[in-house]
Design a protein around this motif. Structure first.
Motif, PDB file in Angstrom:
ATOM      1  N   PHE A  14     -10.778  -4.863 -10.920  1.00 55.61           N
ATOM      2  CA  PHE A  14     -10.098  -4.505 -12.745  1.00 55.61           C
ATOM      3  C   PHE A  14      -9.473  -3.618 -12.671  1.00 55.61           C
ATOM      4  O   PHE A  14      -8.427  -3.341 -12.774  1.00 55.61           O
ATOM      5  CB  PHE A  14     -11.476  -5.135 -13.639  1.00 55.61           C
ATOM      6  N   TYR A  15     -10.394  -2.088 -11.685  1.00 49.73           N
ATOM      7  CA  TYR A  15      -9.314  -1.171 -11.551  1.00 49.73           C
ATOM      8  C   TYR A  15      -8.357  -0.927 -10.944  1.00 49.73           C
ATOM      9  O   TYR A  15      -7.192  -0.472 -10.685  1.00 49.73           O
ATOM     10  CB  TYR A  15     -11.050   0.127 -11.057  1.00 49.73           C
ATOM     11  N   THR A  16      -8.751  -1.616 -10.049  1.00 49.40           N
ATOM     12  CA  THR A  16      -7.226  -1.289  -8.921  1.00 49.40           C
ATOM     13  C   THR A  16      -6.129  -2.565  -9.847  1.00 49.40           C
ATOM     14  O   THR A  16      -4.882  -1.202  -9.366  1.00 49.40           O
ATOM     15  CB  THR A  16      -7.730  -2.542  -7.118  1.00 49.40           C
ATOM     16  N   ALA A  17      -6.175  -3.394  -9.862  1.00 49.57           N
ATOM     17  CA  ALA A  17      -5.289  -4.165 -10.840  1.00 49.57           C
ATOM     18  C   ALA A  17      -4.868  -2.849 -11.789  1.00 49.57           C
ATOM     19  O   ALA A  17      -3.608  -2.756 -12.476  1.00 49.57           O
ATOM     20  CB  ALA A  17      -5.607  -5.262 -11.601  1.00 49.57           C
ATOM     21  N   TRP A  18      -5.521  -2.130 -13.040  1.00 43.56           N
ATOM     22  CA  TRP A  18      -5.056  -1.637 -13.930  1.00 43.56           C
ATOM     23  C   TRP A  18      -4.088  -0.395 -13.596  1.00 43.56           C
ATOM     24  O   TRP A  18      -4.028   0.249 -14.097  1.00 43.56           O
ATOM     25  CB  TRP A  18      -6.616  -1.507 -14.306  1.00 43.56           C
ATOM     26  N   GLY A  19      -5.105   0.305 -12.238  1.00 39.90           N
ATOM     27  CA  GLY A  19      -4.272   1.543 -11.295  1.00 39.90           C
ATOM     28  C   GLY A  19      -2.437   1.688 -11.051  1.00 39.90           C
ATOM     29  O   GLY A  19      -1.749   2.526 -10.800  1.00 39.90           O
ATOM     30  N   LEU A  20      -2.598  -0.263 -10.554  1.00 31.40           N
ATOM     31  CA  LEU A  20      -1.290  -0.766 -10.360  1.00 31.40           C
ATOM     32  C   LEU A  20      -0.387  -0.796 -10.852  1.00 31.40           C
ATOM     33  O   LEU A  20       0.958  -0.400 -10.999  1.00 31.40           O
ATOM     34  CB  LEU A  20      -1.796  -1.599  -9.387  1.00 31.40           C
ATOM     35  N   GLU A  21      -1.141  -1.624 -12.410  1.00 28.59           N
ATOM     36  CA  GLU A  21       0.223  -1.840 -13.033  1.00 28.59           C
ATOM     37  C   GLU A  21       0.414   0.272 -13.805  1.00 28.59           C
ATOM     38  O   GLU A  21       1.794  -0.051 -14.120  1.00 28.59           O
ATOM     39  CB  GLU A  21      -0.923  -2.279 -14.228  1.00 28.59           C
ATOM     40  N   LYS A  22      -0.420   1.306 -13.895  1.00 25.50           N
ATOM     41  CA  LYS A  22       0.109   2.658 -14.176  1.00 25.50           C
ATOM     42  C   LYS A  22       0.897   2.774 -13.314  1.00 25.50           C
ATOM     43  O   LYS A  22       1.902   3.785 -13.467  1.00 25.50           O
ATOM     44  CB  LYS A  22      -1.247   3.602 -14.745  1.00 25.50           C
ATOM     45  N   ARG A  23       0.965   2.679 -12.334  1.00 27.91           N
ATOM     46  CA  ARG A  23       1.574   2.790 -11.225  1.00 27.91           C
ATOM     47  C   ARG A  23       2.909   2.766 -10.114  1.00 27.91           C
ATOM     48  O   ARG A  23       3.808   3.116 -10.072  1.00 27.91           O
ATOM     49  CB  ARG A  23       0.790   3.766  -9.795  1.00 27.91           C
ATOM     50  N   LEU A  24       3.018   0.910 -10.172  1.00 30.79           N
ATOM     51  CA  LEU A  24       3.853   0.261  -9.962  1.00 30.79           C
ATOM     52  C   LEU A  24       5.141   0.328 -10.937  1.00 30.79           C
ATOM     53  O   LEU A  24       5.665   0.431 -11.591  1.00 30.79           O
ATOM     54  CB  LEU A  24       4.021  -1.094  -9.408  1.00 30.79           C
ATOM     55  N   ARG A  25       6.377   0.723  -9.988  1.00 29.37           N
ATOM     56  CA  ARG A  25       7.909   0.548 -10.597  1.00 29.37           C
ATOM     57  C   ARG A  25       8.264  -0.675 -11.056  1.00 29.37           C
ATOM     58  O   ARG A  25       7.627  -1.749 -10.971  1.00 29.37           O
ATOM     59  CB  ARG A  25       8.778   1.388  -9.750  1.00 29.37           C
ATOM     60  N   LYS A  26       9.317  -1.060 -11.460  1.00 28.63           N
ATOM     61  CA  LYS A  26       9.722  -2.588 -12.295  1.00 28.63           C
ATOM     62  C   LYS A  26      10.719  -2.723 -11.260  1.00 28.63           C
ATOM     63  O   LYS A  26      11.400  -2.484 -10.563  1.00 28.63           O
ATOM     64  CB  LYS A  26      10.815  -2.317 -13.703  1.00 28.63           C
ATOM     65  N   GLY A  27       9.383  -3.890 -10.956  1.00 23.57           N
ATOM     66  CA  GLY A  27      10.225  -4.882  -9.734  1.00 23.57           C
ATOM     67  C   GLY A  27       9.761  -4.546  -8.574  1.00 23.57           C
ATOM     68  O   GLY A  27      10.649  -5.317  -7.344  1.00 23.57           O
ATOM     69  N   GLU A  28       8.641  -3.615  -7.952  1.00 16.03           N
ATOM     70  CA  GLU A  28       8.197  -2.775  -7.422  1.00 16.03           C
ATOM     71  C   GLU A  28       7.316  -3.990  -6.190  1.00 16.03           C
ATOM     72  O   GLU A  28       7.565  -4.666  -5.067  1.00 16.03           O
ATOM     73  CB  GLU A  28       8.058  -1.733  -7.039  1.00 16.03           C
ATOM     74  N   ALA A  29       6.441  -4.713  -6.865  1.00 18.84           N
ATOM     75  CA  ALA A  29       5.701  -6.150  -6.593  1.00 18.84           C
ATOM     76  C   ALA A  29       5.088  -6.170  -7.654  1.00 18.84           C
ATOM     77  O   ALA A  29       5.449  -6.045  -8.873  1.00 18.84           O
ATOM     78  CB  ALA A  29       4.454  -5.314  -6.013  1.00 18.84           C
ATOM     79  N   ARG A  30       4.925  -7.135  -7.820  1.00 25.53           N
ATOM     80  CA  ARG A  30       3.954  -8.433  -8.578  1.00 25.53           C
ATOM     81  C   ARG A  30       2.387  -9.024  -7.996  1.00 25.53           C
ATOM     82  O   ARG A  30       2.099  -9.067  -7.015  1.00 25.53           O
ATOM     83  CB  ARG A  30       4.613  -9.807  -8.470  1.00 25.53           C
ATOM     84  N   VAL A  31       1.748  -8.481  -9.488  1.00 29.15           N
ATOM     85  CA  VAL A  31       0.365  -8.034  -8.640  1.00 29.15           C
ATOM     86  C   VAL A  31      -0.092  -9.688  -9.481  1.00 29.15           C
ATOM     87  O   VAL A  31      -0.230  -9.811 -10.880  1.00 29.15           O
ATOM     88  CB  VAL A  31      -0.658  -7.643  -9.577  1.00 29.15           C
ATOM     89  N   THR A  32      -1.552 -10.414  -8.820  1.00 28.94           N
ATOM     90  CA  THR A  32      -2.077 -11.569  -9.016  1.00 28.94           C
ATOM     91  C   THR A  32      -3.250 -11.324  -8.829  1.00 28.94           C
ATOM     92  O   THR A  32      -4.262 -10.888  -7.858  1.00 28.94           O
ATOM     93  CB  THR A  32      -1.953 -13.134  -8.142  1.00 28.94           C
TER      94      THR A  32
END
Length: 449
Positions: A14-32
């Motif tokens: 959860f904290y990995t996904a939550w952190g990625l949402e805050k840091r990834l730029r739009k279109g940089e990667a998709r998280v599942t």
């Protein structure tokens, strides 16, 4: 876009996904995120869920409510093939599908460790999930209702006998909270007395709470025994067939409620169904920066954290971080930062964490805290426990809900209502008051489950 696949939606996931949402730029990667449950369980609250001090839903953090741009998939990962860059996911209806990934994050967590004790699988219940905590609470309350209508004797004694196996934090906290609940409930049951209660804590080692030093651990034992509990050290559970508990110290008794909290085991998916490197304990081999592999043989684009990873503890040379919430949360945060840094060609940082100390609840108004040589006991430690965890539980929404329940309970007391009937929701509809049909309905429910 690159596909980032996270196996497991617990603390670290959860904290990995939550952190990625805050840091990834739009279109940089998709998280599942793939997990069979639609929520993250805040496990430190489970003992208080068993005691009714916290509502069950408040110990669960909804993934969909807080992960807005992450794709969530309900299912269990049954195989990881890094050679093919795929994982196999099985949904609740048994259908299987393969998901491809560019970056893999394994945060599948651990499972409850069990042993081939006769009767254990049929009569015991764990304390790792919200559903188990609710069931333990409801079973105790139902036992009180049933015992109050019985005369003193073996049947009443069995209903009011509770056995916890495992003296780690989960077991001791759950045991202390349930003992506190049972003692409080006696005020509402004039037919019963403290002499009718029998609470047993069984631990194979010579002490409980291995995370604290000897003296505080001994104080906890004395504190529980003063409250009427029986603590069996250097003792193993030999059998629990038909609810009859047999201990290695020669004692035997009947117990209607047996709770198993004897530690964690490696996740079988990680241990047996992956081509990633694992150690002798079945945990993923992880570098200090949380990348899977070793310094000489790193596994490209594969990361891991939490209870299924052997993360080196840089504060204690040669040791690994212990599987607890403190580490899983902080590893998840560091993991998100390292994945983004690696994506952008930057430098990753090692995971390093200094312990904040350990704190445990032993029931309403009772607790123990230790930080190095500083030990705090009783009410102050209990307040520190509540203060720390209301700050640590993720999202302000959950903090406010938990705090509101605590404040309400401080004014009006515990909510002593059992909802055990929800485990058999079709009874009222199917039976229409016929007890025999009610029993048949429960059998059908179990078969469907």
């Amino acid at each position: 876009m690159r596909e980032i696949l996270i196996v497991g939606g617990g603390y670290a996931g959860f904290y990995t996904a939550w952190g990625l949402e805050k840091r990834l730029r739009k279109g940089e990667a998709r998280v599942t995120v793939v997990d069979p449950r639609p929520y993250m369980t805040y496990q430190p609250f489970l003992p208080e869920v068993t005691a009714g001090s916290i509502e069950a839903r408040h110990a669960a953090v909804s993934l969909r409510r807080h992960l807005h741009s992450t794709r969530l998939m309900a299912g269990s990962v049954i195989e990881i093939s890094n050679a093919d860059r795929t994982v196999t996911v099985r949904s609740a209806n048994g259908a299987e599908q393969q998901l491809r990934y560019d970056i893999l994050v394994v945060t599948a967590g651990a499972v409850t460790r069990t042993f081939p004790v006769p009767g254990l699988a049929q009569h015991a219940i764990g304390l790792k999930h919200v559903e188990e905590a609710v069931a333990i609470r409801d079973r105790l309350m139902t036992a009180f209702d049933q015992a109050a209508s019985l005369p003193p004797g073996p049947e009443r004694r069995k209903l009011l006998t509770v056995t916890f196996v495992g003296g780690g934090f989960s077991g001791v906290e759950g045991f202390g909270e349930l003992l506190s609940l049972a003692t409080a409930m006696l005020k509402s049951y004039p037919e019963l007395s403290m002499d009718d209660l029998s609470f047993h804590l069984v631990e194979a080692r010579g002490r409980i709470l291995p995370e604290v030093t000897d003296e505080p651990g001994s104080w906890v034992v004395r504190s529980l025994e003063r409250r009427g509990a029986h603590v069996h050290l250097n003792t193993q559970l030999l059998s629990v067939e038909d609810g009859h508990v047999v201990l290695s110290n020669g004692q035997e008794f009947d117990s209607a409620l047996v709770v198993w909290t004897a530690g964690n085991a490696a996740n079988p998916v990680v241990h047996n169904h992956t081509d990633l490197p694992v150690d002798q304990r079945g945990l993923l081999v992880v570098r200090p920066d949380l990348r899977v592999g070793t310094d000489s043989e790193p596994v490209k684009d594969v990361w891991a954290a939490g209870d299924d990873a052997a993360v080196p503890d840089l504060a204690v040379p040669g040791a690994y971080t212990v599987p607890n919430a403190q580490h899983a949360v902080r590893q998840g945060k560091r993991l998100a930062k390292n994945i983004v840094a690696d994506l952008r060609g930057g430098k990753t940082r090692n995971y390093r964490h200094s312990s904040l100390g350990v704190v445990a609840t032993l029931g309403l108004g009772r607790g123990i805290f230790q930080y190095k040589r500083i030990v705090i006991k009783g009410l102050p430690a209990w307040l520190m426990h509540r203060g720390y965890h209301v700050l640590a539980v993720p999202t302000w929404e959950r903090k406010v809900r938990v705090l509101a329940v605590w404040l309400t309970a401080a004014v009006y007391g515990r909510d002593l209502v059992s909802l055990a009937s929800v485990q058999h929701p079709r009874d009222a509809f199917v039976t229409s008051g016929d007890p025999e049909r009610s029993g048949k309905s429960r059998q059908d429910d179990r078969a469907a489950a």
